[in-house]
Design an enzyme around this catalytic site. Structure first.
Site, PDB file in Angstrom:
ATOM      1  N   ASP A 183      -4.945  -5.844  43.719  1.00  0.00           N
ATOM      2  CA  ASP A 183      -6.085  -4.948  43.478  1.00  0.00           C
ATOM      3  C   ASP A 183      -7.322  -5.641  44.012  1.00  0.00           C
ATOM      4  O   ASP A 183      -7.892  -6.514  43.347  1.00  0.00           O
ATOM      5  CB  ASP A 183      -6.264  -4.679  41.982  1.00  0.00           C
ATOM      6  CG  ASP A 183      -5.141  -3.858  41.390  1.00  0.00           C
ATOM      7  OD1 ASP A 183      -5.177  -2.630  41.529  1.00  0.00           O
ATOM      8  OD2 ASP A 183      -4.233  -4.449  40.782  1.00  0.00           O
TER       9      ASP A 183
ATOM     10  N   ARG B 178      -9.333  -9.540  42.711  1.00  0.00           N
ATOM     11  CA  ARG B 178      -8.542 -10.703  42.287  1.00  0.00           C
ATOM     12  C   ARG B 178      -8.864 -11.935  43.128  1.00  0.00           C
ATOM     13  O   ARG B 178      -8.640 -13.048  42.693  1.00  0.00           O
ATOM     14  CB  ARG B 178      -7.043 -10.392  42.393  1.00  0.00           C
ATOM     15  CG  ARG B 178      -6.614  -9.039  41.853  1.00  0.00           C
ATOM     16  CD  ARG B 178      -7.051  -8.778  40.433  1.00  0.00           C
ATOM     17  NE  ARG B 178      -6.500  -7.523  39.945  1.00  0.00           N
ATOM     18  CZ  ARG B 178      -6.912  -6.911  38.856  1.00  0.00           C
ATOM     19  NH1 ARG B 178      -7.905  -7.417  38.130  1.00  0.00           N
ATOM     20  NH2 ARG B 178      -6.349  -5.773  38.464  1.00  0.00           N
TER      21      ARG B 178
ATOM     22  N   ARG C 266     -16.524   1.923  39.089  1.00  0.00           N
ATOM     23  CA  ARG C 266     -15.803   1.734  40.349  1.00  0.00           C
ATOM     24  C   ARG C 266     -15.765   2.996  41.194  1.00  0.00           C
ATOM     25  O   ARG C 266     -15.217   2.981  42.306  1.00  0.00           O
ATOM     26  CB  ARG C 266     -14.357   1.329  40.049  1.00  0.00           C
ATOM     27  CG  ARG C 266     -14.221   0.098  39.200  1.00  0.00           C
ATOM     28  CD  ARG C 266     -12.952   0.152  38.354  1.00  0.00           C
ATOM     29  NE  ARG C 266     -11.751   0.223  39.136  1.00  0.00           N
ATOM     30  CZ  ARG C 266     -10.553   0.579  38.641  1.00  0.00           C
ATOM     31  NH1 ARG C 266     -10.421   0.907  37.376  1.00  0.00           N
ATOM     32  NH2 ARG C 266      -9.503   0.613  39.420  1.00  0.00           N
TER      33      ARG C 266
ATOM     34  N   LYS D 255      -5.339   5.962  44.131  1.00  0.00           N
ATOM     35  CA  LYS D 255      -5.166   6.024  42.675  1.00  0.00           C
ATOM     36  C   LYS D 255      -6.347   6.768  42.036  1.00  0.00           C
ATOM     37  O   LYS D 255      -7.399   6.892  42.651  1.00  0.00           O
ATOM     38  CB  LYS D 255      -5.026   4.600  42.113  1.00  0.00           C
ATOM     39  CG  LYS D 255      -6.225   3.680  42.401  1.00  0.00           C
ATOM     40  CD  LYS D 255      -5.903   2.245  42.044  1.00  0.00           C
ATOM     41  CE  LYS D 255      -7.144   1.370  42.220  1.00  0.00           C
ATOM     42  NZ  LYS D 255      -6.853  -0.060  41.996  1.00  0.00           N
ATOM     43  N   HIS D 256      -6.146   7.336  40.823  1.00  0.00           N
ATOM     44  CA  HIS D 256      -4.957   7.403  39.967  1.00  0.00           C
ATOM     45  C   HIS D 256      -4.575   8.876  39.855  1.00  0.00           C
ATOM     46  O   HIS D 256      -5.273   9.629  39.165  1.00  0.00           O
ATOM     47  CB  HIS D 256      -5.227   6.856  38.589  1.00  0.00           C
ATOM     48  CG  HIS D 256      -5.790   5.456  38.559  1.00  0.00           C
ATOM     49  ND1 HIS D 256      -7.139   5.187  38.741  1.00  0.00           N
ATOM     50  CD2 HIS D 256      -5.190   4.254  38.388  1.00  0.00           C
ATOM     51  CE1 HIS D 256      -7.344   3.879  38.649  1.00  0.00           C
ATOM     52  NE2 HIS D 256      -6.173   3.279  38.449  1.00  0.00           N
TER      53      HIS D 256
ATOM     54  N   HIS E 269      -5.847   0.648  29.543  1.00  0.00           N
ATOM     55  CA  HIS E 269      -5.335  -0.672  29.187  1.00  0.00           C
ATOM     56  C   HIS E 269      -5.220  -0.823  27.672  1.00  0.00           C
ATOM     57  O   HIS E 269      -4.402  -1.608  27.181  1.00  0.00           O
ATOM     58  CB  HIS E 269      -6.257  -1.776  29.719  1.00  0.00           C
ATOM     59  CG  HIS E 269      -6.265  -1.890  31.212  1.00  0.00           C
ATOM     60  ND1 HIS E 269      -7.068  -1.100  32.011  1.00  0.00           N
ATOM     61  CD2 HIS E 269      -5.562  -2.695  32.039  1.00  0.00           C
ATOM     62  CE1 HIS E 269      -6.864  -1.425  33.278  1.00  0.00           C
ATOM     63  NE2 HIS E 269      -5.962  -2.386  33.324  1.00  0.00           N
TER      64      HIS E 269
ATOM     65  N   ASP F 206       1.118   3.217  37.407  1.00  0.00           N
ATOM     66  CA  ASP F 206       0.199   2.162  37.039  1.00  0.00           C
ATOM     67  C   ASP F 206       1.001   1.187  36.164  1.00  0.00           C
ATOM     68  O   ASP F 206       2.173   1.423  35.856  1.00  0.00           O
ATOM     69  CB  ASP F 206      -1.010   2.744  36.299  1.00  0.00           C
ATOM     70  CG  ASP F 206      -2.250   1.872  36.396  1.00  0.00           C
ATOM     71  OD1 ASP F 206      -2.115   0.673  36.731  1.00  0.00           O
ATOM     72  OD2 ASP F 206      -3.358   2.368  36.116  1.00  0.00           O
TER      73      ASP F 206
END
Length: 336
Positions: A65, A73, A139, A169-170, A182, A250
């Site tokens: 990602d 990352r 984002r 996505k998503h 999450h 996901d």
């Protein structure tokens, strides 16, 4: 060559352990995904991506990602830092935004390819609603379907040009989520006609090789099941949105999903997802997930092969010039 398993796995740290190597050789996941815990420096990352492919004996896709901004990352000092997408998109006229997104994602692709990564979980084309959770709002490419679709295509095509497969996505649209998947399961009561605005960017990008599902309940489609494990939602993605590429979940470890993690993988595959995504790198749990996920076959295998067939060598590119152009666009001005 053996047929890989319908799963993408993470791993525990910056080096591949002997136990992980043996497990991956046996389980043969379709691909791998990397997180910040796996990233230290360019040389280390090149060794790691090479070791992962060596473990399965093929050029397995390696995902990350790397949107830039909130979700990245790979970070400084070894890699570029990027402005938040909402800030960048709000500051400039649309034509300049599109140019900037192409430059940004072409530079990201350049960095990824240099360390052996060939799939980026981007762009995110969820249409942000006013009450969207920050996990989306921080984002988002915009709050209207038309600009989001145009911006998403600019990003996706730049990644492809750089030799990196985009994951859109998503799907079918996560911009109405007022909770972070999450931690909890988002639900929307929006009627189907209102959801068309959410579907539109995905329909516009239905020619892309890969998409990722949203962990969210759309009561107008399936009042009880999250999209990732809902045959009705997957059918809508295939028929109404028109996506026939590789559909991956996901992360099945998110709190939005319920039940044992291996069961979640099985339910997602049974619902019509092609590949399950398991991210946490827990070896004991990965063994259980592997036992519940089949080898790729039928349409899922066809889609996986078609996605990988779109990998290509990067087109000629001058990163220094792209850096200069992006820096100019990123100045605090809106007259370019």
């Amino acid at each position: 060559m053996s047929t890989p398993r319908a799963v993408i796995f993470g791993l525990s740290g910056p080096e591949l352990t002997a136990d992980e190597r043996a497990f991956f050789a046996e389980a043969d996941p379709w691909g791998f995904i990397l997180f910040a815990r796996n990233v230290a420096a360019p040389d280390q990352l090149r060794r790691l991506t090479g070791a992962l492919r060596e473990a399965v004996g093929r050029e397995a896709p390696i995902l990350i990602d790397q949107e830039g901004g909130r979700v990245a990352r790979m970070r400084a000092p070894h890699w570029r830092e990027w402005p938040r997408l909402p800030d960048f998109c709000a500051r400039l006229p649309d034509a300049a935004v599109l140019t900037g997104l192409r430059l940004r994602h072409r530079l990201i692709a350049h960095e990824l390819r240099a360390v052996g990564i060939d799939v980026n979980c981007a762009p995110m084309v969820d249409v942000a609603r006013p009450d969207a959770d920050p996990i989306i709002a921080d984002r988002a490419l915009g709050d209207r379907a038309g600009p989001v679709a145009r911006r998403g295509r600019a990003a996706a095509e730049a990644l492809l040009e750089g030799g990196v497969l985009p994951v859109v996505k998503h799907v079918p649209g996560y911009g109405r989520a007022t909770l972070d998947a999450h931690r909890a399961l988002p639900v929307t009561d929006a009627p189907l006609d209102a959801l068309e605005e959410d579907f539109a960017p995905f329909r516009a990008l239905a020619d892309m090789p890969m998409m990722m599902t949203a962990h969210m309940i759309y009561r107008a489609i399936d009042p009880e099941r999250c999209a990732t494990v809902s045959p009705d939602c997957i059918a809508l993605i295939r028929r109404r949105i028109g996506f026939d590429g590789l559909l991956m979940t996901d992360d099945i470890g998110m709190e939005a999903l319920s039940g044992p993690v291996p069961q979640r993988a099985a339910e997602a595959i049974a619902a019509g997802c092609d590949v399950a995504l398991h991210c946490n790198g827990d070896l004991a749990q990965m063994r259980q997930v592997a036992a519940r996920t089949p080898l790729l076959a039928g349409d899922a295998l066809r889609r996986a092969e078609a996605a990988l067939a779109r990998r290509r060598a990067p087109a000629p590119f001058d990163p220094d010039e792209a850096d200069r152009r992006h820096a100019y666009l990123n100045q605090e001005r809106a007259d370019v």
